[in-house]
Design a protein around this motif. Structure first.
Motif, PDB file in Angstrom:
ATOM      1  N   MET A 172      -5.129  -2.644  -2.564  1.00  0.00           N
ATOM      2  CA  MET A 172      -5.468  -1.427  -1.890  1.00  0.00           C
ATOM      3  C   MET A 172      -6.906  -1.482  -1.390  1.00  0.00           C
ATOM      4  N   THR A 173      -7.122  -0.828  -0.265  1.00  0.00           N
ATOM      5  CA  THR A 173      -8.485  -0.757   0.251  1.00  0.00           C
ATOM      6  C   THR A 173      -9.258   0.321  -0.502  1.00  0.00           C
ATOM      7  N   ARG A 174     -10.544   0.394  -0.250  1.00  0.00           N
ATOM      8  CA  ARG A 174     -11.369   1.423  -0.894  1.00  0.00           C
ATOM      9  C   ARG A 174     -10.936   2.830  -0.503  1.00  0.00           C
ATOM     10  N   LYS A 175     -10.334   2.940   0.675  1.00  0.00           N
ATOM     11  CA  LYS A 175      -9.871   4.249   1.150  1.00  0.00           C
ATOM     12  C   LYS A 175      -8.457   4.569   0.664  1.00  0.00           C
TER      13      LYS A 175
ATOM     14  N   ALA B 116      -5.650   2.770   1.283  1.00  0.00           N
ATOM     15  CA  ALA B 116      -4.571   2.262   2.136  1.00  0.00           C
ATOM     16  C   ALA B 116      -3.980   0.992   1.521  1.00  0.00           C
ATOM     17  N   GLY B 117      -2.689   0.814   1.705  1.00  0.00           N
ATOM     18  CA  GLY B 117      -2.034  -0.395   1.219  1.00  0.00           C
ATOM     19  C   GLY B 117      -2.385  -1.607   2.068  1.00  0.00           C
ATOM     20  N   VAL B 118      -2.345  -2.770   1.457  1.00  0.00           N
ATOM     21  CA  VAL B 118      -2.643  -4.023   2.139  1.00  0.00           C
ATOM     22  C   VAL B 118      -1.472  -4.968   1.893  1.00  0.00           C
ATOM     23  N   PRO B 119      -0.917  -5.573   2.951  1.00  0.00           N
ATOM     24  CA  PRO B 119       0.171  -6.531   2.722  1.00  0.00           C
ATOM     25  C   PRO B 119      -0.381  -7.788   2.036  1.00  0.00           C
ATOM     26  N   ILE B 120       0.319  -8.231   0.989  1.00  0.00           N
ATOM     27  CA  ILE B 120      -0.128  -9.419   0.267  1.00  0.00           C
ATOM     28  C   ILE B 120       1.033 -10.369   0.040  1.00  0.00           C
TER      29      ILE B 120
ATOM     30  N   ILE C 175      -2.440 -10.854   3.668  1.00  0.00           N
ATOM     31  CA  ILE C 175      -1.754 -11.409   4.844  1.00  0.00           C
ATOM     32  C   ILE C 175      -1.749 -10.410   6.005  1.00  0.00           C
ATOM     33  N   THR C 176      -2.776  -9.557   6.058  1.00  0.00           N
ATOM     34  CA  THR C 176      -2.875  -8.562   7.127  1.00  0.00           C
ATOM     35  C   THR C 176      -2.884  -9.228   8.501  1.00  0.00           C
ATOM     36  N   ALA C 177      -3.693 -10.275   8.677  1.00  0.00           N
ATOM     37  CA  ALA C 177      -3.788 -10.953   9.978  1.00  0.00           C
ATOM     38  C   ALA C 177      -2.449 -11.577  10.361  1.00  0.00           C
ATOM     39  N   GLN C 178      -1.762 -12.154   9.386  1.00  0.00           N
ATOM     40  CA  GLN C 178      -0.456 -12.760   9.657  1.00  0.00           C
ATOM     41  C   GLN C 178       0.540 -11.695  10.106  1.00  0.00           C
ATOM     42  N   LYS C 179       0.552 -10.542   9.440  1.00  0.00           N
ATOM     43  CA  LYS C 179       1.454  -9.453   9.815  1.00  0.00           C
ATOM     44  C   LYS C 179       1.156  -8.959  11.222  1.00  0.00           C
ATOM     45  N   ARG C 180      -0.127  -8.815  11.552  1.00  0.00           N
ATOM     46  CA  ARG C 180      -0.494  -8.380  12.910  1.00  0.00           C
ATOM     47  C   ARG C 180      -0.031  -9.387  13.951  1.00  0.00           C
ATOM     48  N   ALA C 181      -0.197 -10.678  13.652  1.00  0.00           N
ATOM     49  CA  ALA C 181       0.238 -11.719  14.591  1.00  0.00           C
ATOM     50  C   ALA C 181       1.754 -11.675  14.778  1.00  0.00           C
ATOM     51  N   GLU C 182       2.508 -11.455  13.696  1.00  0.00           N
ATOM     52  CA  GLU C 182       3.968 -11.358  13.799  1.00  0.00           C
ATOM     53  C   GLU C 182       4.378 -10.159  14.650  1.00  0.00           C
ATOM     54  N   GLU C 183       3.702  -9.033  14.447  1.00  0.00           N
ATOM     55  CA  GLU C 183       4.014  -7.839  15.250  1.00  0.00           C
ATOM     56  C   GLU C 183       3.704  -8.063  16.724  1.00  0.00           C
TER      57      GLU C 183
END
Length: 85
Positions: free
Chosen positions: A1-4, A6-10, A34-42
């Motif tokens: 989780m981020t400091r705010k 929010a969930g983070v894909p891992i 794996i946030t960057a990987q998820k963005r690239a897939e989208e």
């Protein structure tokens, strides 16, 4: 989780640590963001959808172009061969 909050894909990996008599000593857990990987897939999925939409439109565009050429040249073909004189 981020400091705010929010969930983070891992991606999560786990392995066991065993002693000389094969007794369980502990676990090793590795969590990878794996946030960057998820963005690239989208983005890839978005681009593939755009290409599919364009591909569906190609036959109609080709027919329109051939019709315009036929109207301009007054022939039934979309191209003409020019032979040297």
């Amino acid at each position: 989780m981020t400091r705010k909050g929010a969930g983070v894909p891992i991606a999560l990996s786990a392995s066991t640590l065993r002693g000389p008599k094969d007794e369980l000593l502990g676990l090793v857990l590795v969590a990878r963001d794996i946030t960057a990987q998820k963005r690239a897939e989208e983005e890839r999925e978005r681009l593939e959808a755009a290409v599919r939409r364009q591909a569906r439109m190609l036959p109609a565009r080709g027919a329109l172009t051939a019709g315009r050429l036929r109207d301009r040249r007054g022939s039934g073909t979309a191209h003409a061969m020019i032979s040297p004189s």
